[in-house]
Design a protein around this motif. Structure first.
Motif, PDB file in Angstrom:
ATOM      1  N   PHE A  33       0.819  -1.214   0.000  1.00  0.00           N
ATOM      2  CA  PHE A  33       0.000   0.000   0.000  1.00  0.00           C
ATOM      3  C   PHE A  33       0.854   1.266   0.000  1.00  0.00           C
ATOM      4  N   ALA A  34       2.050   1.211   0.570  1.00  0.00           N
ATOM      5  CA  ALA A  34       2.911   2.400   0.607  1.00  0.00           C
ATOM      6  C   ALA A  34       3.699   2.588  -0.687  1.00  0.00           C
ATOM      7  N   SER A  35       3.819   1.532  -1.478  1.00  0.00           N
ATOM      8  CA  SER A  35       4.701   1.582  -2.645  1.00  0.00           C
ATOM      9  C   SER A  35       4.237   2.554  -3.717  1.00  0.00           C
ATOM     10  N   GLY A  36       2.939   2.804  -3.798  1.00  0.00           N
ATOM     11  CA  GLY A  36       2.447   3.790  -4.766  1.00  0.00           C
ATOM     12  C   GLY A  36       3.004   5.168  -4.450  1.00  0.00           C
ATOM     13  N   SER A  37       2.955   5.550  -3.185  1.00  0.00           N
ATOM     14  CA  SER A  37       3.488   6.851  -2.773  1.00  0.00           C
ATOM     15  C   SER A  37       5.005   6.908  -2.949  1.00  0.00           C
ATOM     16  N   VAL A  38       5.682   5.792  -2.650  1.00  0.00           N
ATOM     17  CA  VAL A  38       7.135   5.754  -2.835  1.00  0.00           C
ATOM     18  C   VAL A  38       7.487   6.004  -4.298  1.00  0.00           C
ATOM     19  N   MET A  39       6.747   5.410  -5.207  1.00  0.00           N
ATOM     20  CA  MET A  39       6.999   5.613  -6.636  1.00  0.00           C
ATOM     21  C   MET A  39       6.752   7.062  -7.041  1.00  0.00           C
ATOM     22  N   ASN A  40       5.710   7.690  -6.487  1.00  0.00           N
ATOM     23  CA  ASN A  40       5.429   9.092  -6.813  1.00  0.00           C
ATOM     24  C   ASN A  40       6.540  10.010  -6.305  1.00  0.00           C
ATOM     25  N   ILE A  41       7.057   9.725  -5.114  1.00  0.00           N
ATOM     26  CA  ILE A  41       8.150  10.535  -4.584  1.00  0.00           C
ATOM     27  C   ILE A  41       9.403  10.353  -5.439  1.00  0.00           C
ATOM     28  N   ALA A  42       9.677   9.111  -5.831  1.00  0.00           N
ATOM     29  CA  ALA A  42      10.837   8.842  -6.684  1.00  0.00           C
ATOM     30  C   ALA A  42      10.693   9.549  -8.033  1.00  0.00           C
ATOM     31  N   ALA A  43       9.473   9.522  -8.605  1.00  0.00           N
ATOM     32  CA  ALA A  43       9.235  10.198  -9.883  1.00  0.00           C
ATOM     33  C   ALA A  43       9.415  11.698  -9.731  1.00  0.00           C
ATOM     34  N   GLY A  44       8.889  12.262  -8.630  1.00  0.00           N
ATOM     35  CA  GLY A  44       9.050  13.691  -8.383  1.00  0.00           C
ATOM     36  C   GLY A  44      10.507  14.077  -8.240  1.00  0.00           C
ATOM     37  N   PHE A  45      11.278  13.256  -7.513  1.00  0.00           N
ATOM     38  CA  PHE A  45      12.709  13.512  -7.340  1.00  0.00           C
ATOM     39  C   PHE A  45      13.417  13.515  -8.691  1.00  0.00           C
ATOM     40  N   LEU A  46      13.112  12.542  -9.538  1.00  0.00           N
ATOM     41  CA  LEU A  46      13.755  12.448 -10.845  1.00  0.00           C
ATOM     42  C   LEU A  46      13.427  13.669 -11.706  1.00  0.00           C
ATOM     43  N   ILE A  47      12.158  14.099 -11.686  1.00  0.00           N
ATOM     44  CA  ILE A  47      11.764  15.283 -12.464  1.00  0.00           C
ATOM     45  C   ILE A  47      12.521  16.515 -11.976  1.00  0.00           C
ATOM     46  N   LEU A  48      12.592  16.686 -10.655  1.00  0.00           N
ATOM     47  CA  LEU A  48      13.290  17.843 -10.087  1.00  0.00           C
ATOM     48  C   LEU A  48      14.779  17.813 -10.428  1.00  0.00           C
ATOM     49  N   LEU A  49      15.368  16.621 -10.452  1.00  0.00           N
ATOM     50  CA  LEU A  49      16.787  16.495 -10.803  1.00  0.00           C
ATOM     51  C   LEU A  49      17.014  16.895 -12.262  1.00  0.00           C
ATOM     52  N   LEU A  50      16.093  16.510 -13.140  1.00  0.00           N
ATOM     53  CA  LEU A  50      16.199  16.897 -14.548  1.00  0.00           C
ATOM     54  C   LEU A  50      16.060  18.411 -14.707  1.00  0.00           C
TER      55      LEU A  50
END
Length: 355
Positions: free
Chosen positions: A91-108
């Motif tokens: 159940f937590a993995s969806g949020s973990v993926m969104n945070i990881a995606a947000g981090f990647l976008i911000l890094l780009l």
């Protein structure tokens, strides 16, 4: 065009969230009858070994159906035959993926910026009454304002505006040491340059910038941005309780798409539009993650909270709480959430129509 791009971005953010649930469920051998991107009627579908993959007509939302989640399916691949720690991860993995995606976008985005801002003072406006050892000095790095951590430059103005009293408590890092500056009567004021020209009301700070940042600089900047966005939902609740924010400050999918459309159309160049939309996408992705982790029935955080509560009850009473009780609570929570969403959508439509 920007409306369509915004809808696509929002749909991808939800798809990333559901994909997080999907890969965690597969990793723990939980059955996934269907994984869908979008909502409504099926446009395309492909039956896998055990999962139906579908693309649906409305490009907002999606879902990852799990065996045993909303039915009575039992067996090795049923969600509720798995240990509680595996269910929490799913159940937590969806949020973990969104945070990881947000981090990647911000890094780009950080990779496209020639200069990065900091929270370290490079100068003070002439006439600032709080300059000196008992106030601010060049080289001070903002650490917290009224107990709230400062992660990036925009936090400073935001937190100073959020205060409820006439004074503010600030902690800075000075020569490697934490220095507390309490009860400062810090207000926006007008400063004058050497020619006597007045400025707009401001706090009188100048901040260092990092020119030609290294990858390490960009990585640190991105990490601070991510941490800042992760605490925006709790800060919003703080603003609600203090009366600094109201229902008019909450946006639905309609409102978010409208904001992204305005950002895209008002940008001076295509590059500016791309960077601004990317920043908004990162903000939305991380906000979706943190919102879903709130302990509200119907949300992922509510599911996790109920699992922990029922596990505690079972340990104390030595009787298992029927799974249908948890399902009833989650269903009721979802109904309330849908009602709230409809209300916010209606509000957004009225505000957009009134412009």
């Amino acid at each position: 065009m920007f409306i369509l791009i915004s809808i696509l971005i929002f749909g991808l953010i939800i798809a990333v969230h559901e994909f997080g649930h999907f890969i965690a469920a597969k990793a723990f051998r939980v059955g996934v009858p269907e994984f869908a991107i979008g909502m409504g009627p099926k446009l395309l579908k492909k039956q896998g070994k055990e999962t139906l993959y579908s693309l649906r007509a409305v490009p907002i939302g999606g879902f990852c159906a799990l065996d045993g989640d909303d039915n009575e399916i039992q067996g090795d691949k049923s969600l509720f035959t798995k240990p509680i720690w595996k269910r929490i991860i799913i159940f937590a993995s969806g949020s973990v993926m969104n945070i990881a995606a947000g981090f990647l976008i911000l890094l780009l985005v950080a990779g496209a910026l020639p200069v990065l801002s900091t929270t370290t003072l490079s100068g003070l406006a002439d006439g600032l009454p709080l300059a000196g050892e008992q106030g601010f000095m060049v080289g001070d790095q903002f650490h917290s304002i009224d107990g709230v951590r400062v992660y990036q430059r925009p936090n400073i103005d935001m937190l100073l505006e959020m205060r409820t009293g006439d004074t503010v408590d600030i902690v800075v890092i000075r020569d490697g040491q934490r220095v507390e500056l309490n009860d400062l009567p810090l207000q926006r004021q007008i400063f004058y340059d050497a020619e006597g020209n007045p400025s707009a009301p401001r706090f009188g700070f100048y901040f260092e910038r990092i020119d030609n940042p290294t990858f390490g600089d960009r990585l640190g900047h991105t990490w601070n941005q991510t941490r800042d966005l992760m605490r925006q939902i709790p800060l919003m609740f703080r603003m609600f309780t203090s009366g600094q924010a109201g229902m008019e400050d909450v946006s639905s999918v309609v409102g978010i798409v409208d904001i992204m459309h305005q950002v895209g159309t008002t940008a001076e160049t295509a590059r500016d539009a791309t960077l601004s939309l990317a920043m908004l996408a990162a903000f939305i992705s991380i906000s979706v993650a943190m919102m879903n982790l709130l302990p509200i029935p119907g949300l992922d955080g509510g599911r996790i909270f109920l699992m922990l509560v029922t596990a505690a009850i079972a340990k104390i009473t030595r009787k298992e709480v029927p799974q249908k009780v948890e399902n009833y609570i989650n269903t009721a929570g979802l109904a309330l959430l849908f009602g709230f969403m409809i209300y916010i959508i209606f509000n957004d439509i009225i505000q957009i129509a009134a412009r």
